[in-house]
Design an enzyme around this catalytic site. Structure first.
Site, PDB file in Angstrom:
ATOM      1  N   ARG A 265      29.090  38.722  47.012  1.00 20.66           N
ATOM      2  CA  ARG A 265      30.268  39.478  46.614  1.00 20.66           C
ATOM      3  C   ARG A 265      31.352  39.164  47.643  1.00 20.66           C
ATOM      4  O   ARG A 265      31.031  38.963  48.819  1.00 20.66           O
ATOM      5  CB  ARG A 265      30.002  40.999  46.612  1.00 20.66           C
TER       6      ARG A 265
ATOM      7  N   GLU B 257      39.254  40.482  42.982  1.00 16.83           N
ATOM      8  CA  GLU B 257      39.039  39.635  41.800  1.00 16.83           C
ATOM      9  C   GLU B 257      39.772  40.219  40.604  1.00 16.83           C
ATOM     10  O   GLU B 257      39.663  41.423  40.373  1.00 16.83           O
ATOM     11  CB  GLU B 257      37.549  39.518  41.516  1.00 16.83           C
TER      12      GLU B 257
ATOM     13  N   HIS C  64      34.010  33.745  39.859  1.00 21.77           N
ATOM     14  CA  HIS C  64      32.857  34.656  39.750  1.00 21.77           C
ATOM     15  C   HIS C  64      32.115  34.425  38.428  1.00 21.77           C
ATOM     16  O   HIS C  64      32.060  35.305  37.566  1.00 21.77           O
ATOM     17  CB  HIS C  64      33.298  36.127  39.865  1.00 21.77           C
TER      18      HIS C  64
END
Ligand code: NAP
Length: 324
Positions: free
Chosen positions: A237, A266, A285
């Site tokens: 993460r 993000e 991601h």
């Protein structure tokens, strides 16, 4: 009357359609969940939530008095306040295992792409610049027979180690809270303290969950401990590192390159300096996102949801303490 379910962001279409047959499903995508009046209204009588990246905290739960289960369509669940869910006896579930090999493929691909500068060279060829044989300005680093340090050797870390050992003859170092005899026996993996792993590895790959313990645990000091030739890969993460310190480490030549599937924010800001660096390879991601795996994850998340709604124990219950 059908039970009410809120679906958020990513639930694959066939699974969503199947749920819509059985439940009163209200689907929302990329909304401001703190303010959207329709979302907040439906939340009042929802018994289940299924989806990706919905922040489930005290504020949201105050709007959801009838909620029984939150089914996360991912393995990481740092978006859920488990303490608050426990207090209210609400079940929380995730999708472990299903995505392991898919994420390991992505992260290993990112590692190779970064070491061999594949996106940069792809752009070079496509832009018509390839007019003569290239020199060392365009050479990359070997992956095979190098040392890979994995921080967080769980399901995905183990699958990365497997690829590295059997496919690329790499030496594996790892750091976790507990020792991993399977990886030691099968891939010859060696346990190291975090500092020792950072100092010895050619590639440092971060694969821990985001928890209060791991938040910002790779920063200035850790980047300085790495080799100047080291390549840093983050598949966990974004908030497990101090992104500003990574930028500085790359700018100062403290490490050689980075491959990132995850970012502090993000989607990341288009002005993020990392996006301007040739020695940084980025992905949005997308670790688990293949057609096959996304469908399987949605199915598993729906199985979890349905079990919880119907009084059964969900197969991937994160907080068994609420199960009576
Ligand atoms: P997992 O099987 O639970 O493995 C997590 C590993 O991290 C475990 O080995 C654990 O060690 C280790 N760990 C936890 N806290 C640590 C700490 N403070 N210091 C060192 N090691 C620590 O989970 P997984 O299925 O492999 O997934 C790992 C994470 O990958 C997820 O939580 C998610 O954040 C991320 N992920 C990213 C993507 C993507 O698209 N990029 C996709 C899926 C998952 P112990 O075994 O000793 O407890």
């Amino acid at each position: 009357m059908k039970k009410k379910v809120i679906a958020y962001n990513r639930v694959e279409k066939p699974v969503l359609e199947d749920l819509q047959q059985k439940y009163d499903v209200h689907y929302f995508k990329n909304i401001d969940t703190k303010r959207d009046p329709e979302f907040l209204k439906q939340l009042q009588t929802a018994e289940g939530i299924i989806g990706l990246d919905l922040t489930v905290d005290e504020e949201l739960l105050n709007h959801a008095p009838q909620l029984k289960i939150v089914s996360n369509n991912s393995v990481g669940y740092n978006n859920l306040d488990i303490e608050q869910l426990n207090r209210r006896s609400i079940m929380a579930t995730n999708t472990p295992g299903i995505l392991t090999d898919t994420v390991a493929d992505t992260i290993f691909g990112l590692l190779i792409a970064t070491a061999r500068r594949i996106p940069e060279l792809d752009a070079y060829v496509k832009s018509g610049n390839w007019t003569e044989s290239l020199g060392s300005d365009y050479f990359g680093s070997d992956v095979h027979h190098k040392t890979l340090g994995i921080i967080g050797l769980g399901r995905i870390g183990d699958a990365i180690a497997k690829r590295a050992h059997f496919g690329f003859d790499m030496d594996i170092l790892y750091h976790t809270r507990s020792k991993k005899p399977h990886a030691e026996e099968t891939y010859g993996a060696k346990y190291r303290s975090m500092d020792q792993l950072l100092m010895e590895s050619d590639f440092v790959c971060l694969m821990t969950p985001l928890t209060p313990e791991t938040e910002r645990h790779i920063g200035k000091r850790e980047f300085q401990l790495m080799k100047a030739s080291a390549i840093f890969i983050n598949g966990s993460r974004g908030k497990t590192i101090v992104e500003q310190d990574l930028i500085a480490a790359l700018q100062n030549g403290e490490i050689a390159a980075a491959g990132l599937d995850v970012f502090e924010q993000e989607p990341t800001d288009p002005d993020n300096p990392l996006l301007k660096m040739k020695n940084v390879v980025t992905l949005p991601h997308i670790g688990s996102s293949t057609n096959e795996t996304e469908l399987k994850m949605s199915r598993h998340a729906a199985d979890n949801l349905e079990a919880g709604l119907n009084g059964n124990k969900p197969p991937s219950l994160i907080n068994p303490e609420v199960w009576k």
